[in-house]
Design an enzyme around this catalytic site. Structure first.
Site, PDB file in Angstrom:
ATOM      1  N   THR A 101      64.958  54.797 -73.819  1.00 21.06           N
ATOM      2  CA  THR A 101      65.269  56.083 -74.443  1.00 21.06           C
ATOM      3  C   THR A 101      64.063  56.762 -75.124  1.00 21.06           C
ATOM      4  O   THR A 101      62.993  56.191 -75.235  1.00 21.06           O
ATOM      5  CB  THR A 101      66.458  55.886 -75.433  1.00 21.06           C
ATOM      6  OG1 THR A 101      67.487  55.193 -74.753  1.00 21.06           O
ATOM      7  CG2 THR A 101      66.991  57.141 -76.004  1.00 21.06           C
TER       8      THR A 101
ATOM      9  N   ASP B 184      76.208  50.748 -70.289  1.00 25.89           N
ATOM     10  CA  ASP B 184      76.495  50.771 -71.732  1.00 25.89           C
ATOM     11  C   ASP B 184      77.982  50.518 -72.001  1.00 25.89           C
ATOM     12  O   ASP B 184      78.391  50.367 -73.158  1.00 25.89           O
ATOM     13  CB  ASP B 184      76.080  52.116 -72.364  1.00 25.89           C
ATOM     14  CG  ASP B 184      74.615  52.130 -72.795  1.00 25.89           C
ATOM     15  OD1 ASP B 184      73.937  51.097 -72.655  1.00 25.89           O
ATOM     16  OD2 ASP B 184      74.151  53.184 -73.270  1.00 25.89           O
TER      17      ASP B 184
HETATM   18  N1  GLY Z   1      71.525  53.900 -73.551  1.00 23.95           N
HETATM   19  C1  GLY Z   1      71.078  53.923 -74.876  1.00 23.95           C
HETATM   20  C2  GLY Z   1      72.134  54.398 -75.808  1.00 23.95           C
HETATM   21  O1  GLY Z   1      72.907  55.246 -75.430  1.00 23.95           O
HETATM   22  O2  GLY Z   1      72.234  53.951 -76.916  1.00 23.95           O
END
Ligand code: GLY
Length: 589
Positions: free
Chosen positions: A410, A450
């Site tokens: 990220t 996720d």
């Molecule tokens: N994929 C990183 C987050 O959404 O926390």
């Protein structure tokens, strides 16, 4: 500019060579063995930047330049956000891009309104609860799920940029694409971080021919730092979106190519369809705000767990005088660590996409509930065990604990414009290089990993299970801290579920310990999510290990690679800082 000549690269190299300075006792001037805020990461030479007109802080110098160019032309924070994101997708492709999703927290200065925009990826309509399970129902190994089409959710970033620009932008949409198109055509210099990550991920990146062709030479050698990389396919994709708007991405040839790439990923195909892309929507949501001392800490609510978990940590800490205790008291870190463990227990039990599962959103931040949770921290030892609490709620609390894995990834950037509009955006393709599938010059996300791979445990559903159209729970915590109903700070970080701890530490360092933003970011990272106190390798954090062990904590020393980009607004004065652990740059006027 070549990377090795960039001032930041020089600073990073110099700081990596410099020994950690020792802290001095403020009273006696004697050296102590404790954490020195200024020298804690060994990267303290990154400077706090000041300005008065506008400021931008991103994880990559090219991206900061692009945003600055737009701000100089009279663009506002939303315009600059679009230009910045498009360049990040080119020069920091491992972290974010148009194949991914993002959350934006936005302060509209004219309307004096704080709002959030949810550009999170969605699960395709054709997913089943078994998407990430083998035929016997056991969860797949993480990377078996990630690499390929299976993990790809409907991207949200292009719609987020389009929607917010239509509503709030000032300059023409197509103008915002010019810096990225030019850079993609003429080439940019591969940074040391990108080169290192390509090398580390070489096996997975070589699995798909288009990805291999982009990141490797014909002889299989990975791109090296300092090489010039062009991306004509990305330039062409951007040209189409610049001319025809978001529909050029969500319908037609680009959408069809995305879907074909996902569905034909050999060995691990996914189920994304043109219908998923055509029906994707950005959601504007009320911010989640939590009081902390004289501030309101506001950010992204569900499907992100960011603002709720951060708000819970700060809500518990507000019952303790951290300002008096300071960063050199081991109990400051005990409190931060155990407040975080308690908040993560609630996160695992209750937090998910609240458009799909009921959530005790109010109850989790209720003052009396957090006071009750804070009393658990009264002792002087690590908590022996941690369990989710029972926030006020009308729903039966019958969820099984979450099992989702979130690995660091990220990017975060913050922008303040001349009119004092504020952007705090965290943007992602999830894992480094996402699904590793590349189409038309950009990488596709693996955001669906996720979700929890199991949908149920012990006969009870997991809140963050996968469902058609649902958004996977995130830890992204783009934040705007308010004081006297005006924005004071824009802040956030990458790092998967470590994001929450990185932001909490920086806020405590700045708001309680009076460190400037750079010093607060430089403080060593020390996070505790699930029981082990994780201490940042190679920094002053390691010195805390024996003391924390004495309190009963299990210790793990590891790389804790935050990427906090923050800006503070004090009327006319702006000050900003970028995390020295990455390649960020703050620009201002
Ligand atoms: N994929 C990183 C987050 O959404 O926390």
């Amino acid at each position: 500019m070549e990377w090795n000549k960039h001032p930041l690269a020089v600073l990073l190299a110099a700081s990596l060579l410099s020994p950690l300075a020792q802290a001095k006792d403020p009273q006696t001037g004697q050296s102590t063995d404790q954490v020195a805020p200024e020298a804690s990461t060994g990267l303290s030479q990154q400077q706090l930047i000041t300005g008065s007109e506008w400021m931008i802080a991103t994880a990559n110098p090219y991206a900061s330049q692009a945003g600055a160019e737009i701000l100089k032309q009279g663009g506002n924070a939303i315009d600059a956000m679009v230009a910045t994101q498009l360049v990040l997708g080119l020069t920091e492709p491992q972290s974010s891009g148009i194949g991914g999703g993002a959350f934006l927290v936005y302060w509209d200065a004219e309307q004096e309104k704080l709002t959030t925009f949810d550009g999170r990826e969605t699960a395709p309509l054709a997913v089943t609860p078994r998407l990430f399970q083998a035929s016997d129902g056991t969860p797949l190994a993480f990377y078996d799920a990630v690499v390929g089409g299976r993990s790809v959710g409907t991207p949200g970033t292009v719609k987020l940029m389009w929607h917010t620009h239509q509503k709030l932008g000032k300059l023409a949409w197509r103008e915002l694409f010019q810096p990225a198109i030019k850079l993609a055509k003429n080439g940019f210099t591969v940074s040391p971080r990108l080169a290192k990550l390509i090398d580390q991920d070489r096996e997975r990146l070589q699995r798909w021919s288009s990805t291999r062709a982009y990141f490797f030479h014909e002889d299989g050698k990975p791109l090296q730092a300092g090489e010039t990389l062009t991306n004509p396919a990305y330039a062409d994709t951007l040209r189409r979106i610049a001319e025809h708007g978001a529909s050029a991405f969500y319908q037609g040839d680009i959408a069809k190519d995305i879907v074909d790439t996902v569905r034909n990923a050999e060995g691990n195909p996914g189920v994304l369809s043109v219908m998923d892309l055509a029906t994707y929507r950005v959601k504007e949501r009320k911010p989640i705000c939590a009081p902390y001392r004289q501030y309101q800490v506001c950010g992204m609510g569900p499907p992100s767990s960011g603002a709720l978990t951060l708000g819970q940590i700060l809500g518990m800490l507000s019952h303790y005088p951290l300002d008096k205790m300071g960063p050199e008291d081991v109990h400051s870190w005990r409190l931060l660590g155990d407040a975080s463990r308690l908040a993560f227990a609630d996160r695992g039990q209750y937090m998910a996409d609240s458009d799909y599962v009921p959530m005790p959103t109010q109850g989790l931040l209720a003052q009396d509930y957090l006071e009750q949770r804070a009393t658990l921290l009264k002792g002087d030892k690590a908590l022996a065990s941690v369990a989710p609490g029972q926030p006020a709620w009308t729903h039966a609390m019958r969820y099984a604990p979450d099992e989702s894995l979130e690995l660091p990834s990220t990017s975060h950037f913050s922008i303040v414009d001349r009119d004092r509009n504020v952007v705090s955006i965290t943007t992602t393709i999830e894992n480094g290089f996402g699904s590793r599938l590349m189409v038309r010059g950009f990488l596709l996300n693996n955001e669906l990993t996720d979700f929890s791979f199991r949908s149920h445990a012990d006969g009870q559903p997991i809140a963050n299970r996968i469902e058609p159209g649902k958004r996977p729970r995130s830890s992204m915590a783009p934040t705007i801290v308010m004081k006297d109903n005006q924005p004071l700070l824009a802040i956030g970080s990458p790092g998967g579920s470590q994001i929450i701890g990185y932001v909490a530490k920086t806020l405590v360092g700045h708001l309680d310990w009076d460190l400037d933003l750079q010093q607060a970011i430089n403080l060593p990272n020390m996070n505790n999510r699930f029981g082990a106190f994780e201490l940042e390798q190679g920094t002053g954090a390691e010195q805390w290990a024996p003391k924390l062990e004495q309190l009963g904590f299990e210790i793990k020393v590891k790389d804790l690679n935050s990427g906090v980009q923050a800006i503070r607004i004090d009327g006319k004065r702006l000050s900003g800082a970028a995390d020295p652990r990455r390649e960020g740059e703050v620009l201002a006027q």
